[in-house]
Write an enzyme that holds these catalytic residues in place. Sequence first.
Site, PDB file in Angstrom:
ATOM      1  N   GLY A   1      13.869   4.246  -2.797  1.00 25.32           N
ATOM      2  CA  GLY A   1      12.391   4.240  -2.984  1.00 25.32           C
ATOM      3  C   GLY A   1      11.543   5.182  -1.836  1.00 25.32           C
ATOM      4  O   GLY A   1      11.863   6.144  -1.472  1.00 25.32           O
TER       5      GLY A   1
ATOM      6  N   GLY B   1      -3.539   0.899  -3.774  1.00 25.18           N
ATOM      7  CA  GLY B   1      -3.657   1.795  -2.496  1.00 25.18           C
ATOM      8  C   GLY B   1      -2.984   1.556  -1.106  1.00 25.18           C
ATOM      9  O   GLY B   1      -1.619   0.552  -1.150  1.00 25.18           O
TER      10      GLY B   1
ATOM     11  N   PHE C   1     -10.413  -3.758   0.549  1.00 27.95           N
ATOM     12  CA  PHE C   1      -9.446  -4.587  -0.641  1.00 27.95           C
ATOM     13  C   PHE C   1      -9.436  -6.157   0.401  1.00 27.95           C
ATOM     14  O   PHE C   1     -10.064  -6.193   0.871  1.00 27.95           O
ATOM     15  CB  PHE C   1      -8.249  -3.933  -0.295  1.00 27.95           C
ATOM     16  CG  PHE C   1      -7.332  -3.692  -1.326  1.00 27.95           C
ATOM     17  CD1 PHE C   1      -7.465  -2.988  -2.086  1.00 27.95           C
ATOM     18  CD2 PHE C   1      -6.165  -4.265  -1.308  1.00 27.95           C
ATOM     19  CE1 PHE C   1      -5.614  -2.156  -3.357  1.00 27.95           C
ATOM     20  CE2 PHE C   1      -5.014  -3.954  -1.691  1.00 27.95           C
ATOM     21  CZ  PHE C   1      -5.161  -3.096  -3.489  1.00 27.95           C
TER      22      PHE C   1
ATOM     23  N   GLN D   1       4.889 -14.171  -0.787  1.00 30.00           N
ATOM     24  CA  GLN D   1       3.863 -13.862  -1.912  1.00 30.00           C
ATOM     25  C   GLN D   1       3.999 -13.767  -3.241  1.00 30.00           C
ATOM     26  O   GLN D   1       4.665 -13.146  -3.961  1.00 30.00           O
ATOM     27  CB  GLN D   1       3.225 -12.329  -1.200  1.00 30.00           C
ATOM     28  CG  GLN D   1       1.949 -12.197  -1.245  1.00 30.00           C
ATOM     29  CD  GLN D   1       1.409 -11.112  -0.851  1.00 30.00           C
ATOM     30  OE1 GLN D   1       1.577  -9.743  -1.414  1.00 30.00           O
ATOM     31  NE2 GLN D   1       0.202 -11.162  -0.177  1.00 30.00           N
TER      32      GLN D   1
ATOM     33  N   HIS E   1       1.130 -12.577  -6.002  1.00 30.53           N
ATOM     34  CA  HIS E   1       0.288 -12.773  -6.054  1.00 30.53           C
ATOM     35  C   HIS E   1      -0.872 -13.289  -7.367  1.00 30.53           C
ATOM     36  O   HIS E   1      -1.011 -13.350  -8.449  1.00 30.53           O
ATOM     37  CB  HIS E   1       0.207 -10.650  -6.642  1.00 30.53           C
ATOM     38  CG  HIS E   1      -0.163  -9.650  -7.205  1.00 30.53           C
ATOM     39  ND1 HIS E   1      -2.471  -9.796  -7.740  1.00 30.53           N
ATOM     40  CD2 HIS E   1      -1.175  -8.830  -6.204  1.00 30.53           C
ATOM     41  CE1 HIS E   1      -3.012  -9.006  -7.506  1.00 30.53           C
ATOM     42  NE2 HIS E   1      -1.982  -8.462  -6.364  1.00 30.53           N
TER      43      HIS E   1
ATOM     44  N   LEU F   1       1.888  -6.801 -12.610  1.00 30.29           N
ATOM     45  CA  LEU F   1       0.858  -6.287 -11.894  1.00 30.29           C
ATOM     46  C   LEU F   1      -1.019  -6.453 -11.909  1.00 30.29           C
ATOM     47  O   LEU F   1      -0.778  -4.489 -12.886  1.00 30.29           O
ATOM     48  CB  LEU F   1       1.138  -5.475 -10.737  1.00 30.29           C
ATOM     49  CG  LEU F   1       0.284  -5.597  -9.664  1.00 30.29           C
ATOM     50  CD1 LEU F   1      -0.299  -6.624  -8.833  1.00 30.29           C
ATOM     51  CD2 LEU F   1       0.917  -4.138  -8.546  1.00 30.29           C
TER      52      LEU F   1
ATOM     53  N   GLU G   1      -5.274  -6.119  -7.174  1.00 27.54           N
ATOM     54  CA  GLU G   1      -6.088  -6.236  -6.543  1.00 27.54           C
ATOM     55  C   GLU G   1      -7.292  -5.197  -6.450  1.00 27.54           C
ATOM     56  O   GLU G   1      -8.577  -5.526  -6.229  1.00 27.54           O
ATOM     57  CB  GLU G   1      -5.900  -6.392  -4.757  1.00 27.54           C
ATOM     58  CG  GLU G   1      -7.031  -7.018  -3.751  1.00 27.54           C
ATOM     59  CD  GLU G   1      -6.081  -7.849  -2.716  1.00 27.54           C
ATOM     60  OE1 GLU G   1      -4.497  -8.485  -2.468  1.00 27.54           O
ATOM     61  OE2 GLU G   1      -6.015  -7.234  -1.767  1.00 27.54           O
TER      62      GLU G   1
ATOM     63  N   ARG H   1      -4.166 -12.849  -0.443  1.00 31.29           N
ATOM     64  CA  ARG H   1      -3.862 -13.608  -1.456  1.00 31.29           C
ATOM     65  C   ARG H   1      -3.275 -14.422  -1.599  1.00 31.29           C
ATOM     66  O   ARG H   1      -3.084 -15.641  -2.526  1.00 31.29           O
ATOM     67  CB  ARG H   1      -2.536 -12.892  -2.201  1.00 31.29           C
ATOM     68  CG  ARG H   1      -2.960 -10.972  -1.860  1.00 31.29           C
ATOM     69  CD  ARG H   1      -1.878 -10.346  -1.942  1.00 31.29           C
ATOM     70  NE  ARG H   1      -2.211  -8.459  -2.395  1.00 31.29           N
ATOM     71  CZ  ARG H   1      -1.587  -7.050  -2.387  1.00 31.29           C
ATOM     72  NH1 ARG H   1      -0.621  -7.539  -1.913  1.00 31.29           N
ATOM     73  NH2 ARG H   1      -2.351  -6.230  -2.783  1.00 31.29           N
TER      74      ARG H   1
ATOM     75  N   HIS I   1       5.167 -11.713  -6.045  1.00 27.29           N
ATOM     76  CA  HIS I   1       4.478 -10.372  -5.629  1.00 27.29           C
ATOM     77  C   HIS I   1       5.713  -9.322  -3.894  1.00 27.29           C
ATOM     78  O   HIS I   1       6.447  -8.164  -4.776  1.00 27.29           O
ATOM     79  CB  HIS I   1       3.620 -10.032  -5.793  1.00 27.29           C
ATOM     80  CG  HIS I   1       3.243  -8.569  -5.505  1.00 27.29           C
ATOM     81  ND1 HIS I   1       2.867  -8.078  -6.340  1.00 27.29           N
ATOM     82  CD2 HIS I   1       2.372  -8.075  -4.460  1.00 27.29           C
ATOM     83  CE1 HIS I   1       2.905  -6.785  -5.896  1.00 27.29           C
ATOM     84  NE2 HIS I   1       1.751  -6.863  -5.202  1.00 27.29           N
ATOM     85  N   TYR I   2       5.919 -10.418  -3.307  1.00 26.30           N
ATOM     86  CA  TYR I   2       6.119  -8.945  -2.423  1.00 26.30           C
ATOM     87  C   TYR I   2       6.869 -10.174  -1.656  1.00 26.30           C
ATOM     88  O   TYR I   2       6.641 -12.055  -1.118  1.00 26.30           O
ATOM     89  CB  TYR I   2       5.028  -8.707  -1.059  1.00 26.30           C
ATOM     90  CG  TYR I   2       5.408  -8.025  -0.704  1.00 26.30           C
ATOM     91  CD1 TYR I   2       5.780  -6.654  -1.054  1.00 26.30           C
ATOM     92  CD2 TYR I   2       5.488  -8.459   1.173  1.00 26.30           C
ATOM     93  CE1 TYR I   2       6.321  -5.832   0.431  1.00 26.30           C
ATOM     94  CE2 TYR I   2       5.395  -7.789   2.482  1.00 26.30           C
ATOM     95  CZ  TYR I   2       5.626  -6.561   2.258  1.00 26.30           C
ATOM     96  OH  TYR I   2       6.304  -5.333   2.210  1.00 26.30           O
TER      97      TYR I   2
ATOM     98  N   ARG J   1       1.218 -11.135   4.038  1.00 27.87           N
ATOM     99  CA  ARG J   1       0.571  -9.865   3.587  1.00 27.87           C
ATOM    100  C   ARG J   1      -0.627  -9.556   3.097  1.00 27.87           C
ATOM    101  O   ARG J   1      -1.048  -9.714   1.960  1.00 27.87           O
ATOM    102  CB  ARG J   1       1.937  -9.516   3.049  1.00 27.87           C
ATOM    103  CG  ARG J   1       1.864  -7.456   3.141  1.00 27.87           C
ATOM    104  CD  ARG J   1       2.680  -6.165   1.889  1.00 27.87           C
ATOM    105  NE  ARG J   1       2.322  -6.820   0.801  1.00 27.87           N
ATOM    106  CZ  ARG J   1       1.926  -6.194   0.398  1.00 27.87           C
ATOM    107  NH1 ARG J   1       0.699  -5.113   0.498  1.00 27.87           N
ATOM    108  NH2 ARG J   1       2.411  -6.368  -1.221  1.00 27.87           N
TER     109      ARG J   1
ATOM    110  N   GLY K   1      -2.737  -6.377   0.640  1.00 20.56           N
ATOM    111  CA  GLY K   1      -2.506  -5.613   0.003  1.00 20.56           C
ATOM    112  C   GLY K   1      -3.150  -4.561   0.727  1.00 20.56           C
ATOM    113  O   GLY K   1      -4.229  -4.286   1.725  1.00 20.56           O
ATOM    114  N   SER K   2      -3.228  -3.998   0.667  1.00 20.89           N
ATOM    115  CA  SER K   2      -2.688  -2.046   0.428  1.00 20.89           C
ATOM    116  C   SER K   2      -1.658  -1.897   2.324  1.00 20.89           C
ATOM    117  O   SER K   2      -1.981  -0.657   2.796  1.00 20.89           O
ATOM    118  CB  SER K   2      -3.770  -1.895   1.131  1.00 20.89           C
ATOM    119  OG  SER K   2      -4.606  -2.008   1.960  1.00 20.89           O
ATOM    120  N   ASN K   3      -1.476  -3.107   2.955  1.00 22.11           N
ATOM    121  CA  ASN K   3      -0.198  -3.259   4.222  1.00 22.11           C
ATOM    122  C   ASN K   3       1.126  -2.363   3.179  1.00 22.11           C
ATOM    123  O   ASN K   3       1.758  -1.395   4.814  1.00 22.11           O
ATOM    124  CB  ASN K   3      -0.501  -3.852   4.952  1.00 22.11           C
ATOM    125  CG  ASN K   3      -1.922  -3.251   6.241  1.00 22.11           C
ATOM    126  OD1 ASN K   3      -2.170  -3.183   5.929  1.00 22.11           O
ATOM    127  ND2 ASN K   3      -1.566  -5.186   6.429  1.00 22.11           N
TER     128      ASN K   3
ATOM    129  N   LEU L   1       2.665  -0.542   1.593  1.00 22.42           N
ATOM    130  CA  LEU L   1       2.466   0.884   1.246  1.00 22.42           C
ATOM    131  C   LEU L   1       2.786   1.604   2.206  1.00 22.42           C
ATOM    132  O   LEU L   1       3.176   3.053   2.436  1.00 22.42           O
ATOM    133  CB  LEU L   1       1.570   1.644   0.078  1.00 22.42           C
ATOM    134  CG  LEU L   1       1.881   1.141  -1.320  1.00 22.42           C
ATOM    135  CD1 LEU L   1       0.491   2.358  -2.064  1.00 22.42           C
ATOM    136  CD2 LEU L   1       3.632   1.929  -1.734  1.00 22.42           C
TER     137      LEU L   1
END
Lengths: 139, 594, 247, 117
Positions: free
Chosen positions: B20, B58, B123, B237, B239, B249, B252, B292, B360-361, B395, B397-399, B401
């Site tokens: 991935g 993002g 975000f 986490q 979401h 999903l 966000e 979240r 979610h995570y 976490r 969101g967006s951290n 990726l």
Amino acid sequence: MKPSTAYSQYHPKWYRTRVSTLWWSRKWSYLKFMLRELSSVFVASYIVILLLQLHALGGGPEAYLEFQQWLKDPLLVILNGIGFLFVLFHAVTWFNLTPKAMAVRLRGKRLPDVLVAAPNYAAWLAVSALIVFLLMRQG
Amino acid sequence: MIDSLSTEMPSHDVLLVGGGGAGLRAAIAVSEVDPDLSVAVVSKVYPMRSHTVSAEGGSAAVIKEGDSLDEHAYDTISGGDWMCDQDAVELFVNEAPREMLQLEHWGCPWSREPDGRVAVRPFGGMKKERTWYAADKTGFHMLHALFQTSLKYRSIARYDEWFVTRLLVEDGRVQGVVAIELMTGRIQAITAKSVILCTGGCGKVFPFTTNANIKNGDGMSLAYRAGVPLKDMEFVQYHPTGLPFTGILITEASRAEGGFLLNKDGYRYLQDYDLGTPQPKPVLRSMELGPRDRLSQAFMKELDKGRTLEGPYGPYVHLDLTHLGRKIIDTKLPFVRELCLKYENIDPVSQLIPVRPVVHYMMGGVHTDIRGATPLDGLFAAGEVACVSINGANRLGSNSLTELLVFGARAGQAAAEHALQDKPLSTGIEAQAADEKKRLEREFLHKTGGTESIADLRREMQATMEKSAGIYRTGALLEEAQASVAELKERFGRVAIQDHSHTFNTELTAALELSYMLDVAEAVVECALHRTESRGAHQRIDFPQRDDERFLAHSLVSHRPGDRPKVEYLPVTITRWPPGERVYGRPATDAPRG
Amino acid sequence: MAETITIEVARYRPEQEGEPTLQSYEVPFNKDWVVLDALNYIKDHVDGSLSFRWSCRMGVCGSCGMTVDGEPKLTCATFLSHYHPGPIRVEPLRNFPVVRDLVIEMTDFMEKLQSVKPWIVREDDPAPAEGEFLQTPEQLDQYKQFSMCINCMICYAACPVYGLDPQFVGPAAIALAQRYNLDSRDQGEQERMDVLSQHEGIWGCTFVGECTEVCPKNVDPAGAIQQYKLAATQDWFKSFLMPWSKR
Amino acid sequence: MANRSNEPLLWALFSGGGVAAAFLIPVLLFLYGLAFPLGWLQPPDYERTLGLVQHPLTRLVLFMLCFLSLFHWAHRFRFTLYDGLQIKHLNPVINLFCYGGAVTGTVAAAYLLWTLP
């Protein structure tokens, strides 16, 4: 794949289907494609008629009259009727294809396909009208 | 029958498990350190199928004027309820812009400002707009850009659809893996000087999740079984906005663009949970742009008050995007609209979207340092499978990726340097691989007479986790879950395998995945039981307060065969931001000035 | 007893049989279910040996393409209710060798993707620290559509040219090449042209157009190929008329 | 460039022919194949027809129509034979028949138009 992928040396027993010769008869969209391709035969056959017409024109008024009589042969009329439908089909599919080949943009936005194809149809009408006018004009 | 353990072992310098975002970034990083190092990407799916593909909203990195690295760090640390290692966070926010720009140079189609610079969006939990995006298919575009770029490197060999079953460890260092080639069923040892785990998370341990079918905690379990501790596994986490039946999903970003969360009375209920006062336009770090964990917890409290709606697939609330208008939705959130139309038969332009919190995570994961190195010599981890830790107890969101780029690259570099040390292969490796082959045949491939069904065990595990290790937890329920998971593990020994064939045996992989998930479930429950405080995503009804005296520390859980896992604690690294109150929707006293 | 629907699934177990057979299963009919849910029901409750690929279940990973009632579909985005009252026939994607049951062999596709050089080609190589390449929303829009391909291979299954001649590079790969050609940051158009102007590249395409019809992400590979042919022809005439100005 | 293919030239001729045929043939075929023979419309007589065709512009247009349309047919028909009947192995024969036919027709058109009185 080339050196970049290490695939198995043991090839499993894959099942492969062969495409049947009549694949295009199984589905309407494929059949439509085949008919579109076959329209080219009628394009060519019209060119043959045109060449015969030119030959007759060169041969003098009598030869031309004979050519015009030949065109009245019912079999030929039927064939030409079918041919007309095919070349019409060719024209429509061809004009609709233009927006695929050319992504026309105006102020950064891609124009919708209909708008790109529309001028084709307008020009087609104009050309056809011009030809009718030239041929039918009296004196 | 084919002889399925070849005597010749392919060998590489660096081997990645998982293809991935993190895996591909690491693979490219190795090639950049030294193009002569041979890299193997071993993945149970083709790389572009990896779950990075599903990320929507993002990827965060400071790029704009008026933003600062310190603010990104502070948002991340406070968002993580001070459980983040601050040295790791500082390094993360420092390297984030470079990594994001690198991906831009590799062709990722970032959404743009009219002048051609990359655009950013707000975000959740972020005080500044710093989330880069590619409409609402950011993960998809990042993964495909990485994958396509990786095709350029001749030194990267791929083992697509190879399923790793074991790490080969001898003389205190990892020296390769055993994997099944799904196409043929061949069981093969592949040796390497460094191994990087990039297998992603484990959402499938829970019943309602945004996660793909392939997210079974493979890498976590592989490390756990090899004696490497897992870190902070109690922090799961939820979401706040997933579709009720499918768990799909709804990003966000839909709230960042201005969406409202409404209860059954059409009331923006977040205002009742210390998240600020409702404004017509989105306000950073406030209301719908809160973190979240807090939003998911607010949902549970609304549920308790009877103010949620009830559908065929459980309780839900509404996400309202109708006031955004078709144009914003079609340009910024086209995928949200596509998903709602396809799977819920509703159009967010004019209708409310039913949503509920879904798993979610995984904040926790394989314990690594800031180079991505685990305590086991030669073993590295990056991405969701790893816990560095920059995400702490929750976490932002967006951290994530960005994390897979920054720490994928770092793990790749560290693994490459480790491989250059060039230690010889231990003699026992071949025997160990042969043992693993025998185990797979004994326990699965040649096994007859099992009585337990894979699907039943999986469903029971998921139900147990939802009930006991969900958004709110209690000691009593966790103790029950501890017993249930242990029982499920024992019953797994009697699992029935109908399929004994070699070619693409997905019943075998489903069984192996279930065994991985049971390990993860055990770790999550054990850590949650031990942490008698509430922090971030870990909320104990019986211990509602945060307890910095005892628990400003990472939990490390280690596997002990035939016994309960062992839980120890490691202090959180604090550099510049002493623990404080998490404040959303009103001014904070200890925040850095922006 | 709740309502059920019949699913006829193509089974092929290469270690036991020489060719595929159809097997019927009764599954509960739920209007929220997609075809993939029905297959999972079979795998979980009826026959654990049924093999198929799937992952995201939200139409973005591209794993679960199969032939549903004769049409190539993403099974995670194809609802049972569309085929009610059934039966529904589920077969592997056409035009690929079948490995087992609903699993097809796709290394050929992967090679083709790689062959068109789907990465940014630059003469210069500025460091990321120098900042982003500028690209206006309009420039992004030029190639955006072609960047939406999820590699589900449904277009290959619908393409009779690929079925007849596996040498043909095929719709998705050509659309991907065009995605990079149209990217303002890329300078690799000529390199890709060298690959694609071969006979098995764009010229094999006879514009059946089905690739575009079946694409679940509206990528329009057929359009990409037509645009490519036009560009290749211009390129050809240019180098024919002005050979000295080449490249 | 190695392996330079002549497909672009053939495709350009095919496309040009597609355009020419789409614009001109439907109306011509309608008039000469249906409307005139069936008496729906009165055709122009020999003198007028000759007069029209003698015009250099008409000769050019007719020549281009024949040339391009024949190559349009050749190209399309070649692929139809490949795909529809799966006889790609007969490649040389098909190519000779299609493109050879197009060349012959084009030469005939040039000759007839040139020798027109």
